[in-house]
Scaffold this motif. Structure first.
Motif, short mmCIF file in Angstrom:
data_model
loop_
_atom_site.label_atom_id
_atom_site.label_comp_id
_atom_site.label_asym_id
_atom_site.label_seq_id
_atom_site.Cartn_x
_atom_site.Cartn_y
_atom_site.Cartn_z
N LEU A 182 0.70 -1.14 -0.02
CA LEU A 182 0.03 0.17 -0.06
C LEU A 182 0.89 1.31 0.03
N LEU A 183 1.88 1.16 0.76
CA LEU A 183 3.03 2.36 0.82
C LEU A 183 3.29 2.60 -0.56
N LYS A 184 3.86 1.54 -1.14
CA LYS A 184 4.50 1.58 -2.41
C LYS A 184 3.56 2.34 -3.50
N ARG A 199 0.88 4.07 -2.85
CA ARG A 199 0.88 5.68 -2.55
C ARG A 199 1.96 6.57 -3.33
N GLU A 200 3.23 5.89 -3.24
CA GLU A 200 4.33 6.59 -4.03
C GLU A 200 4.26 6.61 -5.51
N LEU A 205 1.32 6.36 -7.01
CA LEU A 205 0.02 7.27 -7.35
C LEU A 205 0.54 8.73 -7.59
N LYS A 206 1.63 9.12 -6.53
CA LYS A 206 2.14 10.33 -6.70
C LYS A 206 3.03 10.67 -8.01
N LEU A 236 -4.85 3.08 -9.75
CA LEU A 236 -4.49 3.24 -8.53
C LEU A 236 -5.78 4.05 -7.91
N ARG A 237 -6.29 5.19 -8.48
CA ARG A 237 -7.46 5.77 -7.83
C ARG A 237 -8.67 4.74 -7.49
N PHE A 269 -7.81 2.57 -4.36
CA PHE A 269 -7.79 3.61 -3.17
C PHE A 269 -9.20 3.86 -2.88
N THR A 287 -10.61 2.70 0.56
CA THR A 287 -11.45 3.60 1.66
C THR A 287 -13.02 3.18 2.04
#
Length: 195
Positions: free
Chosen positions: A44-46, A48-49, A51-52, A66-67, A70, A74
Motif C-alpha cells: 500500500l505504501l508503494k 501511494r508513492e 500514485l504521486k 490506483l485511484r 484506493f 477507503t
C-alpha cells in the motif's frame, strides 16, 4: 495545581468597559490514549508513492487504476473488514483484475477495441502489483498442514476442515502474520484430509 488567569470583559448594563479577572483551575487528568493503528501494508505504501509519481508523469492509465484501488480501500475501511495486510490488498487487486478481464472480454464481444485495450492495460498494472507480494508456497503449506493434523490427532480433536483451518489461521496459528492465501490453505487441507 496550576491556576490560569484570564481577563474577560464583564457585560453589565452600567459599564461595558469593566474587566473582571476570572480564575480557572486546570486539572491534570489525561484521556486514555487510543490504541495505535496497525502499520500500513508495504504494498500500500508503494502504491501511494506510485500514485504521486503517476500524477507528476500524467500517466492516466496507472492513475485511474490506483485511484480505483484506493477508492475500494477507503470503502472497505468503513466496513468491519478494512484492508490492513498485504494479503487483503492482494485479494482486492486480484478481484479488480478479474473484473477488468471480464470487462475486456465484453468489450471485445461488443467490438470496442479501444475500451478493451484500456482494460488490458489495467490488468497488466494490477498484475504487476499482485506479483510483488511474496506468499507462502504450496509445498510449505502442505508441510504445515500435515504437521498440524498430526498434532490435532495427538490431542484427540476431531479432524474436520474448520478445526484445522482455525488452528492454522487463528491466533497463535502456524500461519499467523504470514502472507498466505486462505483459499490455498483450504484447498490443501481438503486434499490432505481426502488422502
Amino acid at each position: 495545581m496550576q491556576v490560569f488567569t484570564r481577563a474577560r470583559p464583564c457585560l453589565r448594563q452600567a459599564n461595558f468597559n469593566t474587566i473582571r479577572t476570572i480564575r480557572y483551575a486546570s486539572t491534570t487528568t489525561t484521556a486514555p490514549s487510543p490504541s495505535p493503528a496497525p502499520p500500513a501494508p508495504a504494498l500500500l505504501l508503494k502504491m501511494r508513492e506510485d500514485l504521486k509519481t503517476a500524477m507528476r508523469a500524467k500517466d492516466t492509465a496507472r492513475l485511474n487504476v490506483l485511484r480505483g484501488v484506493f477508492a475500494e480501500i477507503t470503502n472497505a475501511a468503513k466496513t468491519s473488514n478494512p484492508v490492513n495486510t498485504d494479503m487483503q490488498l492482494l485479494s482486492l487487486l486480484r478481484k479488480r483484475s478479474s473484473q477488468s478481464a471480464q470487462a475486456a472480454k465484453e468489450f471485445e464481444d461488443a467490438g470496442r477495441s479501444d475500451l478493451k485495450d484500456k482494460e488490458e492495460a489495467a490488468i497488466s498494472i494490477l498484475e504487476a502489483y499482485s506479483g510483488s507480494v511474496e506468499t507462502v508456497g504450496v509445498q510449505e503449506i502442505r508441510n504445515v498442514v500435515v504437521s498440524a493434523i498430526k498434532v490435532l490427532q495427538e490431542q484427540g480433536k476431531k479432524l474436520n476442515q474448520g478445526e484445522i483451518m482455525k488452528s492454522l489461521l487463528g491466533p497463535n496459528g502456524a500461519f499467523e502474520g504470514k502472507n498466505v492465501e486462505k483459499a490455498e490453505v483450504a484447498k490443501v487441507v481438503k486434499e490432505v484430509l481426502a488422502t
